[in-house]
Design a protein around this motif. Structure first.
Motif, mmCIF file in Angstrom:
data_model
loop_
_atom_site.group_PDB
_atom_site.id
_atom_site.type_symbol
_atom_site.label_atom_id
_atom_site.label_comp_id
_atom_site.label_asym_id
_atom_site.label_seq_id
_atom_site.Cartn_x
_atom_site.Cartn_y
_atom_site.Cartn_z
ATOM 1 N N TYR A 5 0.870 -1.179 0.000
ATOM 2 C CA TYR A 5 0.000 0.000 0.000
ATOM 3 C C TYR A 5 0.901 1.221 0.000
ATOM 4 O O TYR A 5 1.961 1.219 0.624
ATOM 5 C CB TYR A 5 -0.825 0.077 1.282
ATOM 6 N N LEU A 16 -7.468 8.656 -0.346
ATOM 7 C CA LEU A 16 -8.058 7.318 -0.380
ATOM 8 C C LEU A 16 -8.944 7.195 -1.605
ATOM 9 O O LEU A 16 -9.514 8.181 -2.084
ATOM 10 C CB LEU A 16 -8.907 7.067 0.866
ATOM 11 N N HIS A 19 -12.629 1.891 -3.640
ATOM 12 C CA HIS A 19 -12.180 0.705 -4.365
ATOM 13 C C HIS A 19 -13.364 -0.145 -4.804
ATOM 14 O O HIS A 19 -14.430 -0.127 -4.178
ATOM 15 C CB HIS A 19 -11.237 -0.100 -3.455
ATOM 16 N N LEU A 25 -9.822 2.686 0.255
ATOM 17 C CA LEU A 25 -8.490 2.121 0.457
ATOM 18 C C LEU A 25 -7.417 3.088 -0.025
ATOM 19 O O LEU A 25 -7.641 3.877 -0.944
ATOM 20 C CB LEU A 25 -8.325 0.832 -0.357
ATOM 21 N N SER A 78 0.136 -6.848 4.095
ATOM 22 C CA SER A 78 0.310 -5.538 3.469
ATOM 23 C C SER A 78 1.386 -4.716 4.148
ATOM 24 O O SER A 78 1.387 -4.563 5.369
ATOM 25 C CB SER A 78 -1.008 -4.760 3.508
ATOM 26 N N GLU A 114 -10.587 1.364 5.073
ATOM 27 C CA GLU A 114 -9.788 0.183 5.414
ATOM 28 C C GLU A 114 -9.680 0.116 6.936
ATOM 29 O O GLU A 114 -9.305 1.094 7.573
ATOM 30 C CB GLU A 114 -8.404 0.341 4.769
#
Length: 126
Positions: A5, A16, A19, A25, A78, A114
């Motif tokens: 990320y 952001l 998504h 996200l 991530s 997120e």
């Protein structure tokens, strides 16, 4: 799967995207075989935001894992990298990946963000 990320930041603002998963996200993507995670940041930043990534550090500042939802459920590990951005503009983002892209204050994150985002921002000192 390993994910990089990248979190465009400008002061207390973070960029952001809405998504296709239904979540807000940070941009990012899966690390390709043989690819270094920072190279993923550079590649994905060009692909998703049509811009050059200005990394704050070559070292990720945060790490999470999450089980994805939908078909092909798997676990994403991530790595989170902050990059420098400008809240005065929204980049020309990939509309196949995101339906919207906005800057948010860290104190006013959107519903459906997120889940690890508040912890990531705190850990990154943002």
């Amino acid at each position: 799967q390993l994910v990089s990320y990248f979190l465009p930041v400008d002061g207390d603002k973070v960029l952001l995207g809405a998504h296709r998963s239904g979540l807000w996200l940070p941009p990012g993507g899966h690390v390709e075989p043989g690819e270094h995670p920072t190279d993923t940041v550079h590649r994905e930043c060009r692909e998703e935001l049509r811009m050059v990534a200005d990394l704050v550090s070559d070292t990720p500042g945060f790490l999470t894992w999450a089980e994805t939802v939908g078909e092909g459920t798997h676990v994403d590990v991530s790595l989170w990298y902050p990059i420098r951005g400008s809240a005065r503009l929204v980049p020309d983002f990939d509309r196949a990946e995101f339906s919207d892209m906005r800057w948010f204050s860290r104190d006013a994150l959107p519903e459906g963000a997120e889940p690890n985002l508040p912890r990531a921002l705190a850990k990154l000192g943002l």
